[in-house]
Scaffold this active site. Structure first.
Site, PDB file in Angstrom:
ATOM      1  N   GLU A  46       0.818  -1.205   0.000  1.00 59.78           N
ATOM      2  CA  GLU A  46       0.000   0.000   0.000  1.00 59.78           C
ATOM      3  C   GLU A  46       0.859   1.266   0.000  1.00 59.78           C
ATOM      4  OE1 GLU A  46      -1.064  -2.198   3.844  1.00 59.78           O
ATOM      5  OE2 GLU A  46       0.240  -2.597   2.129  1.00 59.78           O
ATOM      6  N   ALA A 156      15.868 -47.094  -2.357  1.00 59.48           N
ATOM      7  CA  ALA A 156      17.224 -47.514  -2.741  1.00 59.48           C
ATOM      8  C   ALA A 156      17.216 -49.014  -2.972  1.00 59.48           C
ATOM      9  CB  ALA A 156      18.231 -47.139  -1.654  1.00 59.48           C
ATOM     10  N   SER A 162      21.087 -45.412  -4.725  1.00 60.22           N
ATOM     11  CA  SER A 162      19.813 -44.760  -5.016  1.00 60.22           C
ATOM     12  C   SER A 162      19.875 -43.838  -6.226  1.00 60.22           C
ATOM     13  CB  SER A 162      19.347 -43.954  -3.796  1.00 60.22           C
ATOM     14  OG  SER A 162      20.296 -42.960  -3.455  1.00 60.22           O
ATOM     15  N   PRO A 264      14.485 -41.499   4.905  1.00 57.66           N
ATOM     16  CA  PRO A 264      13.337 -42.072   5.617  1.00 57.66           C
ATOM     17  C   PRO A 264      13.281 -41.746   7.101  1.00 57.66           C
ATOM     18  CG  PRO A 264      14.914 -43.781   4.991  1.00 57.66           C
ATOM     19  CD  PRO A 264      15.327 -42.538   4.283  1.00 57.66           C
ATOM     20  N   THR A 265      14.414 -41.545   7.754  1.00 56.95           N
ATOM     21  CA  THR A 265      14.391 -41.297   9.198  1.00 56.95           C
ATOM     22  C   THR A 265      13.729 -39.964   9.519  1.00 56.95           C
ATOM     23  OG1 THR A 265      16.404 -42.606   9.525  1.00 56.95           O
ATOM     24  CG2 THR A 265      15.795 -41.066  11.271  1.00 56.95           C
TER      25      THR A 265
END
Length: 344
Positions: A46, A156, A162, A264-265
């Site tokens: 503004e 993986a 992976s 994943p952890t």
């Protein structure tokens, strides 16, 4: 207001600020000026718009703003005061500012004799500002968890390799998502195993203009020669295992959205704690089998405890498929668990 949202989208998508647009109208409805917030430390929308107008024309004008004008002194002064000082006669806005300090601009304007109209296109503005509003309301960043896996859910192969489950198009999309978040988070296990740079890069390996802040969660030290220590935005380490405290600490670094690629952890811990706002799952048309699943134990002992998701979209990225999903919100009276504790 819809034009204000278009203007807001011109502002930077990441950073410690809300993207806001503003339109100044004459008493006859003529557009006098437009403005938007260009980033932390710059004039708010503004004020940016009013600076483009002859001050004499502002008296009695209408300011249409996508977010409630702020009521606090930060890097800039309170917009509510600037509107009052300019003689604005009417303020129309979409969404209340949820910040404890910034909220109250509407009341201040009303007390100063300004007509205030809230809630115009509120749903559209809520959707546009979703990540920022969530981070302020919950006092933690918006959390996007990403993983790439085979169709049978493996991240993986059995030997731990992976690279690469997904193809080039999916991997480039991941880099674009990194650039679209304020921070990228992994655990120390990922740093020690993969030595990632955690940068956002283009097709040719070049650094993109927007880089996420690199964040490593966990107690094990990051090696002095780790690639992440050379990150262009710097490195933040968060020791301990209190996920809520860790996310709140990131708010102190100006982080409103975080992209989790921590393996994943970390991903499973965030899911189990109900701290995930969105999932990006990249599925490759391969089968790997074996134990290396994309997620670890989530505390789901039986089917009634399953964590239900709502799929927002599926997108083909070369041979791969991107599934975008969010925690399922059960309808009132639904007898199943929502598995969504991110807002409680």
């Amino acid at each position: 207001m819809r034009r204000g949202l278009e203007l807001a989208a011109l502002g930077p998508a990441v950073g410690d600020h809300a993207r806001v647009g503003a339109v100044i109208l004459s008493p006859d409805g003529e557009v006098l000026a437009e403005g938007w917030h260009k980033g932390a430390g710059t004039p708010h929308a503004e004020v940016d718009a009013m600076a483009k107008v002859d001050p004499a024309l502002l008296r009695g004008a209408t300011a249409v703003v996508t977010l409630e004008p702020c009521n606090h002194v930060g890097r800039t002064g309170p917009c509510a005061v600037a509107l009052l000082d300019a003689g604005i006669g009417r303020v129309v806005y979409a969404v209340d500012d949820p910040g404890d300090q910034a909220h109250g601009g509407a009341d201040r304007l009303r007390a100063g004799g300004v007509e205030v109209v809230p809630g115009v296109l509120a749903d559209e503005a809520e959707a546009f500002l979703e990540r920022w509003l969530t981070s302020v309301r919950l006092d933690r960043p918006w959390v996007t968890v990403k993983w790439a896996s085979s169709l049978d859910g493996r991240a993986a192969a059995a030997d731990g390799t992976s690279r690469w489950i997904t193809g080039a198009a999916a991997r480039q999309h991941v880099h674009e998502q990194r650039a679209a978040h304020d921070a990228i988070l992994v655990g120390t296990g990922t740093v020690l195993a993969d030595d990632p740079s955690l940068t956002a890069r283009g097709d040719a390996g070049e650094l993109l203009a927007d880089q996420p802040l690199a964040v490593v969660l966990g107690d094990r030290p990051v090696p002095d020669d780790a690639a992440v220590r050379r990150h262009p935005r710097g490195l933040v380490t968060l020791p301990g295992h209190d996920l809520v405290a860790a996310l709140r600490a990131l708010r102190g670094h100006g982080v409103h959205s975080v992209f989790v690629e921590g393996g994943p952890t970390v991903a499973s811990a965030l899911v189990a704690a109900g701290l995930v706002d969105e999932y990006l799952v990249y599925l490759a048309p391969v089968l790997l089998g074996g134990p290396r699943t994309a997620l670890d134990d989530l505390g789901v002992g039986s089917m009634p405890d399953r964590r239900r998701l709502h799929v927002l979209s599926t997108t083909s990225l070369g041979p791969d498929l991107l599934v975008r999903a969010r925690p399922h919100h059960a309808a009132p009276g639904h007898d199943g668990p929502t598995n969504d504790r991110s807002t409680t």
